[in-house]
Write an enzyme that holds these catalytic residues in place. Structure first.
Site, PDB file in Angstrom:
ATOM      1  N   ASN A   7       1.028  -0.905   0.365  1.00 12.05           N
ATOM      2  CA  ASN A   7      -0.409   0.114  -0.018  1.00 12.05           C
ATOM      3  C   ASN A   7       0.992   1.330   0.053  1.00 12.05           C
ATOM      4  OD1 ASN A   7      -2.171   1.684   0.799  1.00 12.05           O
ATOM      5  ND2 ASN A   7      -2.398   1.589   2.651  1.00 12.05           N
ATOM      6  N   ARG A  89      -2.741  -1.537  -3.294  1.00 13.84           N
ATOM      7  CA  ARG A  89      -4.310  -1.526  -3.337  1.00 13.84           C
ATOM      8  C   ARG A  89      -4.331   0.065  -3.349  1.00 13.84           C
ATOM      9  NH1 ARG A  89      -4.966   2.793   1.591  1.00 13.84           N
ATOM     10  NH2 ARG A  89      -7.323   3.317   1.128  1.00 13.84           N
ATOM     11  N   HIS A 178     -13.110   3.449   0.704  1.00 12.48           N
ATOM     12  CA  HIS A 178     -12.600   2.496   1.959  1.00 12.48           C
ATOM     13  C   HIS A 178     -13.879   0.784   1.526  1.00 12.48           C
ATOM     14  CE1 HIS A 178     -12.960   5.330   4.940  1.00 12.48           C
ATOM     15  NE2 HIS A 178     -11.670   4.613   5.056  1.00 12.48           N
ATOM     16  N   HIS A 206     -17.429   2.503   8.426  1.00 16.92           N
ATOM     17  CA  HIS A 206     -16.003   2.157   8.764  1.00 16.92           C
ATOM     18  C   HIS A 206     -16.011   3.353   9.059  1.00 16.92           C
ATOM     19  CE1 HIS A 206     -12.494   1.393   7.147  1.00 16.92           C
ATOM     20  NE2 HIS A 206     -11.913   2.291   7.807  1.00 16.92           N
ATOM     21  N   GLY A 208     -12.676   5.210  11.162  1.00 19.13           N
ATOM     22  CA  GLY A 208     -11.499   5.659  11.369  1.00 19.13           C
ATOM     23  C   GLY A 208     -10.982   6.587  11.664  1.00 19.13           C
ATOM     24  N   ARG A 239     -10.584  15.999   7.967  1.00 24.83           N
ATOM     25  CA  ARG A 239     -11.420  16.185   7.111  1.00 24.83           C
ATOM     26  C   ARG A 239     -13.001  16.501   7.604  1.00 24.83           C
ATOM     27  NH1 ARG A 239     -10.850  10.846   3.654  1.00 24.83           N
ATOM     28  NH2 ARG A 239      -9.189  10.590   4.925  1.00 24.83           N
ATOM     29  N   ASP A 281      -6.733  13.081  16.961  1.00 22.60           N
ATOM     30  CA  ASP A 281      -6.618  11.197  17.304  1.00 22.60           C
ATOM     31  C   ASP A 281      -7.907  11.463  18.073  1.00 22.60           C
ATOM     32  OD1 ASP A 281      -4.567   9.021  17.911  1.00 22.60           O
ATOM     33  OD2 ASP A 281      -6.392   9.357  19.396  1.00 22.60           O
ATOM     34  N   PHE A 282      -8.754  10.446  18.331  1.00 16.13           N
ATOM     35  CA  PHE A 282     -10.423  10.353  18.896  1.00 16.13           C
ATOM     36  C   PHE A 282      -9.489  10.318  20.402  1.00 16.13           C
ATOM     37  CE2 PHE A 282     -14.576   9.377  19.858  1.00 16.13           C
ATOM     38  CZ  PHE A 282     -15.260  10.451  19.186  1.00 16.13           C
ATOM     39  N   ARG A 283      -8.699   9.284  20.682  1.00 16.87           N
ATOM     40  CA  ARG A 283      -8.030   9.276  22.386  1.00 16.87           C
ATOM     41  C   ARG A 283      -8.341  10.500  22.547  1.00 16.87           C
ATOM     42  NH1 ARG A 283      -4.384   4.564  20.951  1.00 16.87           N
ATOM     43  NH2 ARG A 283      -4.610   5.585  18.879  1.00 16.87           N
ATOM     44  N   GLY A 331     -15.034   2.221  15.713  1.00 16.55           N
ATOM     45  CA  GLY A 331     -15.772   1.591  15.479  1.00 16.55           C
ATOM     46  C   GLY A 331     -15.698   0.357  16.220  1.00 16.55           C
ATOM     47  N   ASN A 333     -13.419   0.131  18.866  1.00 18.21           N
ATOM     48  CA  ASN A 333     -12.793   0.364  19.947  1.00 18.21           C
ATOM     49  C   ASN A 333     -13.604   1.050  21.234  1.00 18.21           C
ATOM     50  OD1 ASN A 333     -10.256  -1.130  20.211  1.00 18.21           O
ATOM     51  ND2 ASN A 333      -9.808   0.047  18.687  1.00 18.21           N
ATOM     52  N   GLU A 382      -8.409  -5.037   5.990  1.00 15.77           N
ATOM     53  CA  GLU A 382      -8.394  -4.566   4.071  1.00 15.77           C
ATOM     54  C   GLU A 382      -7.131  -5.377   3.764  1.00 15.77           C
ATOM     55  OE1 GLU A 382      -8.317  -0.458   5.216  1.00 15.77           O
ATOM     56  OE2 GLU A 382      -9.319  -0.388   3.742  1.00 15.77           O
TER      57      GLU A 382
HETATM   58  P1  ADP Z   1      -7.415   5.314   9.890  1.00 17.89           P
HETATM   59  O1  ADP Z   1      -6.774   3.491   8.743  1.00 17.89           O
HETATM   60  O2  ADP Z   1      -7.736   5.929   8.907  1.00 17.89           O
HETATM   61  O3  ADP Z   1      -5.884   5.842   9.855  1.00 17.89           O
HETATM   62  P2  ADP Z   1      -8.121   3.958  12.045  1.00 17.89           P
HETATM   63  O4  ADP Z   1      -8.856   3.174  11.656  1.00 17.89           O
HETATM   64  O5  ADP Z   1      -6.635   2.564  12.242  1.00 17.89           O
HETATM   65  O6  ADP Z   1      -7.463   4.832  11.084  1.00 17.89           O
HETATM   66  O7  ADP Z   1      -8.628   5.135  13.448  1.00 17.89           O
HETATM   67  C1  ADP Z   1      -7.838   5.743  13.386  1.00 17.89           C
HETATM   68  C2  ADP Z   1      -8.499   6.383  15.131  1.00 17.89           C
HETATM   69  O8  ADP Z   1      -8.947   5.196  15.596  1.00 17.89           O
HETATM   70  C3  ADP Z   1      -7.862   7.149  16.103  1.00 17.89           C
HETATM   71  O9  ADP Z   1      -8.958   8.409  16.002  1.00 17.89           O
HETATM   72  C4  ADP Z   1      -7.899   6.416  17.653  1.00 17.89           C
HETATM   73  O10 ADP Z   1      -8.220   7.434  18.072  1.00 17.89           O
HETATM   74  C5  ADP Z   1      -9.252   5.979  16.670  1.00 17.89           C
HETATM   75  N1  ADP Z   1      -8.995   4.800  18.512  1.00 17.89           N
HETATM   76  C6  ADP Z   1      -7.879   3.858  18.058  1.00 17.89           C
HETATM   77  N2  ADP Z   1      -8.103   3.494  19.260  1.00 17.89           N
HETATM   78  C7  ADP Z   1      -9.398   3.705  19.956  1.00 17.89           C
HETATM   79  C8  ADP Z   1     -10.026   2.872  21.106  1.00 17.89           C
HETATM   80  N3  ADP Z   1      -9.383   2.243  22.536  1.00 17.89           N
HETATM   81  N4  ADP Z   1     -10.808   4.462  21.718  1.00 17.89           N
HETATM   82  C9  ADP Z   1     -10.889   5.462  21.179  1.00 17.89           C
HETATM   83  N5  ADP Z   1     -10.523   5.496  19.805  1.00 17.89           N
HETATM   84  C10 ADP Z   1      -9.432   4.709  19.097  1.00 17.89           C
END
Ligand code: ADP
Length: 394
Positions: A7, A89, A178, A206, A208, A239, A281-283, A331, A333, A382
């Site tokens: 990829n 990919r 995706h 999906h 992420g 985005r 970053d979602f965390r 989704g 986690n 993927e």
């Molecule tokens: P991409 O492949 O589009 O880069 P991912 O599918 O790897 O993205 O998802 C990354 C996102 O998932 C990040 O925003 C990250 O913070 C979030 N993430 C990963 N683990 C957790 C968790 N335990 N709780 C909340 N968000 C999470």
């Protein structure tokens, strides 16, 4: 058979070597900062290596990957003869590719005609193909497209209400992305929910850093939230997703910036990052929200609300739903996000199983037995999907 999945981005090359019989990952890694200085992260079993090494271009990167895979100490194969095919990919296949193909010179030319639709991604994907072909000219190379799964959408879902010549002249329409993930997860969801894939109505979320939702009817994508580019639809890490298109001209005038600059803002400085001012970053965002940061709370709410709206729309597009899946980083986690979304789906009879929803990163039924629609967490893969496609085609 050992299948190498590649990829390529403009400055990255991610790879996995997968045994197509056992579906085990023998080695994986990522070449970063190609064209700048260069770093390779390489994992084989419990062995994790980080190499600072010069990577002037993709050809050098792939040859370093081959050196690592065959290395006497850290390698997982004795010689390159043990790699039987390479799956690539490819981000954009336009309307030309509705399934994966074995790569020939003519195919590369056809992929190049889609470059204007994905100017950042497709040229890098082709660089990767060329570099791998030069290194391994005797084996088959397969192209797996992010857009292919969505080529089954009907015109009413893929046409934009613009002057029709933009579609005929430039291919301006919804393509969706995706696709490999939506295809993989929807098939698995049907299995898990005990449904006949060819006779089912599924909604796949999906979610992420990049995020999209699809409506899959009888095994075919009939609509998806990403559009001509991966900018449309849901709120993502950086985005914007859907906005009023008039905002672009408005901001350009107010801030005295060009359309190109605005495009960078929409792709890189918007979404959760732009709205919260905290992080993409979602965390990080959740932590800030828990600590009372109002902007983080607002961006969480906007993010979740948009997803609920799309699920509602696709429920109507499908004429109901037999099952819903969450996948990708958030989704799979985030129990909090899944709960917020599922609570928002009460009107269509979704009921959350709070205990099951505590589980992360695995296949799990998140809804109660009395829920009208079963909701599952289905980890996406993927790379495995690309390896399966490659093995099937060769
Ligand atoms: P991409 O492949 O589009 O880069 P991912 O599918 O790897 O993205 O998802 C990354 C996102 O998932 C990040 O925003 C990250 O913070 C979030 N993430 C990963 N683990 C957790 C968790 N335990 N709780 C909340 N968000 C999470």
């Amino acid at each position: 058979m050992n299948i190498l999945v590649v990829n390529c981005g403009s400055s990255t090359l991610k790879f996995q070597l997968i045994d197509s019989e056992t579906e085990q990952v023998k080695a994986s890694g990522n070449c970063e900062r190609i064209g700048l200085d260069g770093r390779i992260k390489y994992n084989a079993g419990s062995q994790k290596t980080v190499l600072e090494t010069s990577l002037p271009d993709h050809a050098v990167a792939i040859s370093r990957v081959f050196d690592l895979l065959t290395d006497a100490k850290d390698g997982v194969i004795n010689s390159l003869d043990e790699i039987h095919a390479i799956g690539h990919r490819i981000v954009h296949g336009g309307e030309k590719f509705s399934s994966s193909v074995v790569i020939t010179e003519d195919i590369i030319k056809e992929i190049e005609t889609c470059n204007s639709l994905a100017p950042l991604h497709n040229p890098a994907n082709i660089l990767g193909i060329r570099a791998c072909q030069r290194a391994m000219p005797k084996i088959k190379h397969v192209a797996v497209f992010d857009t292919a799964f969505h080529q089954t959408m009907p015109a009413k879902a893929y046409l934009y209400a613009l002057p029709k010549e933009y579609y005929s002249k430039y291919g301006v329409r919804r393509y969706g992305f995706h696709g490999t993930s939506h295809s993989f997860v929807s098939k698995r969801l049907a299995e898990l929910a005990g449904l006949d894939y060819g006779n089912s109505k599924l909604i796949i979320c999906h979610i992420g850093s990049g995020a999209s939702i699809s409506a899959v009817k009888n095994g075919k994508s009939i609509d998806t939230s990403m559009g001509m580019t991966p900018l449309e639809g849901l709120v993502m890490g950086t985005r914007s997703g859907d906005i009023d298109p008039a905002i672009i001209e408005f901001i350009c005038q107010k801030e005295n910036i060009s359309v190109n600059e605005m495009s960078v803002i929409l792709n890189k400085n918007s979404g959760l990052l732009g709205l919260s001012g905290v992080s993409n970053d979602f965390r990080d965002l959740q932590e800030a929200a828990e600590n009372g940061n109002k902007d983080a709370v607002n961006s969480y709410d906007v993010f979740v609300y948009r997803i609920i709206k799309y699920i509602g729309a696709y429920y109507m597009a499908l004429g109901g739903a037999d099952a819903i899946a969450f996948t990708a980083g958030i989704g799979e986690n985030s129990s909090e996000v899944r709960k917020s979304i599922m609570d928002g789906l009460a009107a269509i009879g979704v009921e959350i199983d709070e205990e099951a929803n505590k589980k992360r990163g695995e296949e799990v039924l998140l809804s109660t037995p009395s829920s009208k629609i079963p909701v599952w967490s289905v980890p996406t893969n993927e790379e495995l999907a690309i390896a399966r496609e490659t093995a099937r085609l060769i």
